[in-house]
Design a protein around this motif. Structure first.
Motif, PDB file in Angstrom:
ATOM      1  N   GLY A  94      61.897 -33.057 -37.924  1.00 41.65           N
ATOM      2  CA  GLY A  94      61.711 -33.547 -36.570  1.00 41.65           C
ATOM      3  C   GLY A  94      61.878 -32.492 -35.506  1.00 41.65           C
ATOM      4  N   VAL A  95      62.038 -31.232 -35.920  1.00 41.06           N
ATOM      5  CA  VAL A  95      62.201 -30.131 -34.956  1.00 41.06           C
ATOM      6  C   VAL A  95      61.094 -29.111 -35.217  1.00 41.06           C
ATOM      7  CG1 VAL A  95      63.703 -28.316 -34.102  1.00 41.06           C
ATOM      8  CG2 VAL A  95      64.696 -30.466 -34.908  1.00 41.06           C
ATOM      9  N   GLY A  96      60.255 -28.861 -34.231  1.00 38.22           N
ATOM     10  CA  GLY A  96      59.188 -27.877 -34.383  1.00 38.22           C
ATOM     11  C   GLY A  96      59.742 -26.476 -34.527  1.00 38.22           C
ATOM     12  N   ARG A  97      58.994 -25.626 -35.210  1.00 36.34           N
ATOM     13  CA  ARG A  97      59.483 -24.275 -35.477  1.00 36.34           C
ATOM     14  C   ARG A  97      59.649 -23.471 -34.197  1.00 36.34           C
ATOM     15  NH1 ARG A  97      57.049 -20.427 -40.360  1.00 36.34           N
ATOM     16  NH2 ARG A  97      58.969 -19.222 -40.693  1.00 36.34           N
ATOM     17  N   LEU A  98      58.891 -23.815 -33.140  1.00 39.94           N
ATOM     18  CA  LEU A  98      58.979 -23.104 -31.854  1.00 39.94           C
ATOM     19  C   LEU A  98      59.452 -24.048 -30.740  1.00 39.94           C
ATOM     20  CD1 LEU A  98      55.683 -21.003 -32.077  1.00 39.94           C
ATOM     21  CD2 LEU A  98      58.012 -20.271 -32.618  1.00 39.94           C
ATOM     22  N   ALA A  99      60.155 -25.119 -31.118  1.00 42.04           N
ATOM     23  CA  ALA A  99      60.653 -26.091 -30.145  1.00 42.04           C
ATOM     24  C   ALA A  99      61.900 -25.560 -29.433  1.00 42.04           C
ATOM     25  CB  ALA A  99      60.964 -27.397 -30.853  1.00 42.04           C
ATOM     26  N   PRO A 100      62.346 -26.227 -28.354  1.00 39.91           N
ATOM     27  CA  PRO A 100      63.567 -25.804 -27.643  1.00 39.91           C
ATOM     28  C   PRO A 100      64.786 -25.752 -28.566  1.00 39.91           C
ATOM     29  CG  PRO A 100      62.352 -27.358 -26.305  1.00 39.91           C
ATOM     30  CD  PRO A 100      61.677 -27.343 -27.649  1.00 39.91           C
ATOM     31  N   ALA A 101      64.838 -26.656 -29.547  1.00 37.90           N
ATOM     32  CA  ALA A 101      65.931 -26.659 -30.519  1.00 37.90           C
ATOM     33  C   ALA A 101      65.470 -26.005 -31.811  1.00 37.90           C
ATOM     34  CB  ALA A 101      66.405 -28.078 -30.792  1.00 37.90           C
ATOM     35  N   ASP A 102      66.398 -25.430 -32.557  1.00 39.18           N
ATOM     36  CA  ASP A 102      66.067 -24.824 -33.850  1.00 39.18           C
ATOM     37  C   ASP A 102      66.301 -25.796 -35.005  1.00 39.18           C
ATOM     38  OD1 ASP A 102      65.278 -22.293 -32.894  1.00 39.18           O
ATOM     39  OD2 ASP A 102      67.371 -21.686 -32.682  1.00 39.18           O
ATOM     40  N   TYR A 103      67.305 -26.650 -34.866  1.00 38.93           N
ATOM     41  CA  TYR A 103      67.627 -27.634 -35.898  1.00 38.93           C
ATOM     42  C   TYR A 103      68.542 -28.676 -35.289  1.00 38.93           C
ATOM     43  CZ  TYR A 103      71.475 -24.243 -36.192  1.00 38.93           C
ATOM     44  OH  TYR A 103      72.487 -23.365 -35.880  1.00 38.93           O
ATOM     45  N   LYS A 104      68.853 -29.680 -36.076  1.00 38.50           N
ATOM     46  CA  LYS A 104      69.783 -30.706 -35.622  1.00 38.50           C
ATOM     47  C   LYS A 104      71.023 -30.693 -36.501  1.00 38.50           C
ATOM     48  CE  LYS A 104      66.408 -33.964 -33.671  1.00 38.50           C
ATOM     49  NZ  LYS A 104      65.869 -35.349 -33.755  1.00 38.50           N
ATOM     50  N   LEU A 105      72.170 -30.899 -35.855  1.00 34.09           N
ATOM     51  CA  LEU A 105      73.443 -30.989 -36.559  1.00 34.09           C
ATOM     52  C   LEU A 105      74.127 -32.264 -36.105  1.00 34.09           C
ATOM     53  CD1 LEU A 105      75.611 -29.791 -38.410  1.00 34.09           C
ATOM     54  CD2 LEU A 105      76.496 -28.523 -36.444  1.00 34.09           C
ATOM     55  N   ASP A 106      74.385 -33.160 -37.042  1.00 34.33           N
ATOM     56  CA  ASP A 106      74.939 -34.480 -36.708  1.00 34.33           C
ATOM     57  C   ASP A 106      74.093 -35.172 -35.642  1.00 34.33           C
ATOM     58  OD1 ASP A 106      77.071 -34.171 -38.514  1.00 34.33           O
ATOM     59  OD2 ASP A 106      78.258 -33.098 -37.015  1.00 34.33           O
ATOM     60  N   ASN A 107      72.771 -35.031 -35.787  1.00 31.75           N
ATOM     61  CA  ASN A 107      71.775 -35.648 -34.905  1.00 31.75           C
ATOM     62  C   ASN A 107      71.762 -35.070 -33.489  1.00 31.75           C
ATOM     63  OD1 ASN A 107      70.704 -37.509 -36.821  1.00 31.75           O
ATOM     64  ND2 ASN A 107      72.497 -38.834 -36.522  1.00 31.75           N
ATOM     65  N   LEU A 108      72.439 -33.964 -33.272  1.00 28.53           N
ATOM     66  CA  LEU A 108      72.411 -33.289 -31.978  1.00 28.53           C
ATOM     67  C   LEU A 108      71.564 -32.028 -32.088  1.00 28.53           C
ATOM     68  CD1 LEU A 108      76.177 -33.568 -30.919  1.00 28.53           C
ATOM     69  CD2 LEU A 108      74.279 -35.081 -30.294  1.00 28.53           C
ATOM     70  N   GLU A 109      70.793 -31.736 -31.017  1.00 28.24           N
ATOM     71  CA  GLU A 109      69.935 -30.554 -31.033  1.00 28.24           C
ATOM     72  C   GLU A 109      70.774 -29.284 -30.891  1.00 28.24           C
ATOM     73  OE1 GLU A 109      67.029 -31.159 -27.931  1.00 28.24           O
ATOM     74  OE2 GLU A 109      65.647 -32.102 -29.354  1.00 28.24           O
ATOM     75  N   VAL A 110      70.398 -28.278 -31.675  1.00 16.78           N
ATOM     76  CA  VAL A 110      71.122 -27.008 -31.671  1.00 16.78           C
ATOM     77  C   VAL A 110      70.122 -25.863 -31.536  1.00 16.78           C
ATOM     78  CG1 VAL A 110      72.738 -25.507 -32.902  1.00 16.78           C
ATOM     79  CG2 VAL A 110      72.866 -28.000 -33.208  1.00 16.78           C
ATOM     80  N   GLN A 111      70.454 -24.915 -30.679  1.00 17.42           N
ATOM     81  CA  GLN A 111      69.683 -23.682 -30.536  1.00 17.42           C
ATOM     82  C   GLN A 111      70.569 -22.532 -31.028  1.00 17.42           C
ATOM     83  OE1 GLN A 111      66.934 -20.809 -29.819  1.00 17.42           O
ATOM     84  NE2 GLN A 111      66.522 -23.008 -29.554  1.00 17.42           N
ATOM     85  N   SER A 112      70.050 -21.756 -31.975  1.00 20.49           N
ATOM     86  CA  SER A 112      70.806 -20.643 -32.549  1.00 20.49           C
ATOM     87  C   SER A 112      70.482 -19.353 -31.809  1.00 20.49           C
ATOM     88  CB  SER A 112      70.447 -20.503 -34.031  1.00 20.49           C
ATOM     89  OG  SER A 112      71.090 -19.387 -34.604  1.00 20.49           O
ATOM     90  N   LYS A 113      71.517 -18.652 -31.347  1.00 25.62           N
ATOM     91  CA  LYS A 113      71.331 -17.394 -30.625  1.00 25.62           C
ATOM     92  C   LYS A 113      72.180 -16.302 -31.271  1.00 25.62           C
ATOM     93  CE  LYS A 113      68.366 -18.826 -27.628  1.00 25.62           C
ATOM     94  NZ  LYS A 113      66.971 -18.335 -27.732  1.00 25.62           N
ATOM     95  N   PHE A 114      71.517 -15.441 -32.026  1.00 29.73           N
ATOM     96  CA  PHE A 114      72.201 -14.358 -32.729  1.00 29.73           C
ATOM     97  C   PHE A 114      71.635 -13.019 -32.229  1.00 29.73           C
ATOM     98  CE2 PHE A 114      73.979 -17.561 -35.213  1.00 29.73           C
ATOM     99  CZ  PHE A 114      74.850 -17.060 -36.178  1.00 29.73           C
ATOM    100  N   TYR A 115      72.332 -12.430 -31.255  1.00 31.65           N
ATOM    101  CA  TYR A 115      71.941 -11.126 -30.710  1.00 31.65           C
ATOM    102  C   TYR A 115      73.011 -10.096 -31.049  1.00 31.65           C
ATOM    103  CZ  TYR A 115      68.211 -13.190 -27.835  1.00 31.65           C
ATOM    104  OH  TYR A 115      67.063 -13.822 -27.407  1.00 31.65           O
ATOM    105  N   ASN A 116      72.606  -8.844 -31.003  1.00 31.71           N
ATOM    106  CA  ASN A 116      73.543  -7.751 -31.246  1.00 31.71           C
ATOM    107  C   ASN A 116      74.346  -7.506 -29.989  1.00 31.71           C
ATOM    108  OD1 ASN A 116      74.919  -5.614 -32.286  1.00 31.71           O
ATOM    109  ND2 ASN A 116      73.210  -4.171 -32.222  1.00 31.71           N
ATOM    110  N   GLY A 117      75.610  -7.901 -29.994  1.00 35.22           N
ATOM    111  CA  GLY A 117      76.458  -7.749 -28.819  1.00 35.22           C
ATOM    112  C   GLY A 117      76.680  -9.077 -28.121  1.00 35.22           C
ATOM    113  N   ILE A 118      77.910  -9.300 -27.680  1.00 36.62           N
ATOM    114  CA  ILE A 118      78.262 -10.592 -27.065  1.00 36.62           C
ATOM    115  C   ILE A 118      77.499 -10.812 -25.770  1.00 36.62           C
ATOM    116  CG2 ILE A 118      80.152 -11.963 -26.098  1.00 36.62           C
ATOM    117  CD1 ILE A 118      82.047 -10.518 -27.995  1.00 36.62           C
ATOM    118  N   ASN A 119      77.421  -9.778 -24.931  1.00 32.19           N
ATOM    119  CA  ASN A 119      76.726  -9.947 -23.658  1.00 32.19           C
ATOM    120  C   ASN A 119      75.255 -10.278 -23.869  1.00 32.19           C
ATOM    121  OD1 ASN A 119      78.599  -9.687 -21.483  1.00 32.19           O
ATOM    122  ND2 ASN A 119      78.862  -7.526 -21.998  1.00 32.19           N
ATOM    123  N   ASN A 120      74.641  -9.666 -24.866  1.00 31.34           N
ATOM    124  CA  ASN A 120      73.244  -9.991 -25.155  1.00 31.34           C
ATOM    125  C   ASN A 120      73.104 -11.433 -25.645  1.00 31.34           C
ATOM    126  OD1 ASN A 120      72.156  -7.480 -24.484  1.00 31.34           O
ATOM    127  ND2 ASN A 120      72.559  -6.647 -26.527  1.00 31.34           N
TER     128      ASN A 120
END
Length: 475
Positions: A94-120
């Motif tokens: 139910g989540v598109g590959r390029l949608a605002p959310a990346d996946y759902k966790l406990d039916n809540l939308e989640v966006q994953s942000k993994f950048y090099n460095g905390i500020n990034n």
């Protein structure tokens, strides 16, 4: 004695059912846990399959870790849930590959942000996403960031010292945190949460090792769960009390039924109101006595079947013989019967246990009928000696002499069989005698502490007093 045997074998059957049900539950629980573990490992394998085809992962070699992080997050969270007997908690459905959310966790939308460095991660990642989707968190959507980065942010928010970050970097992090809270109208911890992986763990060159580590963790957790299952299904005081209660009820019922039958043979029908007040008084006393003896017998059989590794029929026979020998020995000490009477009747009483013992311990051994009597006699004599406890020595010496005569009639092959079975008898030690000693049972807790220490149980795991026992069973 026939009523006693029937009563004890009935109690033995109930005890056997209690033990069998506990063991069946244990096996079922262990098999179910094996199924849980298989489902958990399958989730890890799905991630392995995904990362094993990097050509199908979005982004360049420098950014593919973003989608890898998503796959690891969903797979590992589901694996952990399955291991504990839960269901699917994370999904891409139910989540598109390029949608605002990346996946759902406990039916809540989640966006994953993994950048090099905390500020990034906070700036380009979270704030940048909020620029495009300002309402993303309005329905409790949130962001996952690298676990190690989140831990550093948590220390900053708690005012704890942070290594390898200068004041300017820390100030910038705090600024992004304030902006995130201002834009969403929510606290930072509601909007940003830690993922299951550190930033370095989800790179193409490290993710396979990361999955190995996660699977090892699952294996260790699974082993602990199975150990807990085994420990939860060990014999217990609570279950022993249950067996005692059932046995008391059986003892009372059988005694009452036997009393009715006795009066019926005497020409009195209980259902026609032909019993006198004295008859009912006797019935009440016999029933109460039957309940007490039944309860003690049940406790003894529970101990014998669970701690002395005896079968329920053998335990029932041993308990019956114990009571029979005790009664005979009392008559012998009072001078009401002779040693020959005591020996003859005692051997008859113990014969049942000896026969069950042969079936239990001799197994497939074929014993010819001509020598069967000598074998049973030898075993019955040994059992009489075991059940009598401490004596002046004269009676036991006489019994041992008779037992030696029985054994001498056997050839070497069957003497070996008898020796094997007697070894099993001796494993009982004083357990049967102790089970029927009310004075000893008063000090049961103290002696159980000594026994636990003798077997090397860790000191902090020993229940040393009534308060410890109450805390254990009521916690």
């Amino acid at each position: 004695m026939s009523v006693t045997y029937a009563k004890d074998q009935t109690i033995g059957a109930f005890v056997h059912n209690i033990n069998a049900q506990r063991r069946a539950d244990e096996v079922a629980s262990l098999l179910q846990q094996d199924s849980h573990f298989a489902k958990a490992v399958n989730e890890v394998d799905k991630v392995r399959l995904f990362v094993g085809s990097p050509e199908n992962i979005l982004g360049s070699d420098r950014t593919k870790h973003g989608e890898i992080a998503e796959q690891v997050e969903v797979g590992i969270r589901n694996a952990r849930s399955y291991l504990q007997g839960g269901g699917q908690v994370a999904t891409f459905d139910g989540v598109g590959r390029l949608a605002p959310a990346d996946y759902k966790l406990d039916n809540l939308e989640v966006q994953s942000k993994f950048y090099n460095g905390i500020n990034n991660t906070l700036g380009k990642g979270v704030v940048g996403h909020l620029d495009k989707y300002p309402d993303f968190t309005s329905n409790k959507g949130f962001y996952h960031i690298p676990k190690d980065q989140f831990d550093v942010i948590d220390k900053i928010l708690k005012g704890e010292p942070v290594d390898n970050l200068n004041a300017k970097t820390i100030a910038s992090i705090k600024s992004y945190i304030a902006e995130i809270e201002s834009r969403t109208g929510q606290g930072f911890y509601e909007v940003v949460k830690p993922g299951v992986s550190d930033y370095a763990e989800i790179q193409q060159g490290t993710v396979h090792g990361t999955l190995d580590t996660h699977q090892q963790d699952l294996e260790q957790q699974n082993q602990r769960i199975k150990e807990d299952i085994v420990n939860e299904h060990k014999p217990s005081l609570a279950e022993g009390a249950k067996a005692t209660g059932i046995a008391a009820a059986v003892g009372a019922g059988v005694s009452l039924g036997a009393g009715f039958y006795k009066h019926y043979k005497d020409g009195k029908n209980v259902f026609k109101g032909e019993l006198t007040a004295e008859d009912w008084k006797d019935l009440g006393l016999d029933t109460a006595k039957g309940a007490v003896i039944g309860g003690v017998s049940g406790a003894a059989m529970y101990s014998l079947t669970n701690y002395a590794s005896l079968s329920a029929p053998f335990a029932g026979a041993v308990v019956s013989a114990s009571k029979g020998i005790a009664s005979l020995f009392s008559d012998y000490n009072k001078g009401e019967i002779t040693l020959d009477d005591f020996t003859s009747m005692g051997l008859m009483i113990c014969a049942e246990s000896s026969i069950v013992g042969l079936a239990t311990f001799a197994g497939q051994t074929l014993i010819p009928v001509p020598v069967l009597g000598a074998v049973i006699g030898s075993l019955a004599g040994q059992m009489m000696v075991n059940l009598m406890g401490v004596d002046s020595g004269e009676t036991i010496a006489a019994l041992n002499k008779k037992m030696a005569a029985f054994t001498a009639n056997l050839d070497a092959k069957y003497q070996h069989v008898v020796a094997h079975i007697l070894t099993e008898y001796r494993k009982l030690g004083d357990l049967t005698v102790t089970a029927f000693d009310f004075d000893l049972n008063v000090s049961l807790l103290t002696r159980s502490v000594d026994l636990a220490r003798a077997y090397g149980v860790e000191e902090d795991k020993i229940l040393k007093n009534v308060d410890d026992v109450d805390d254990y069973f009521l916690s």
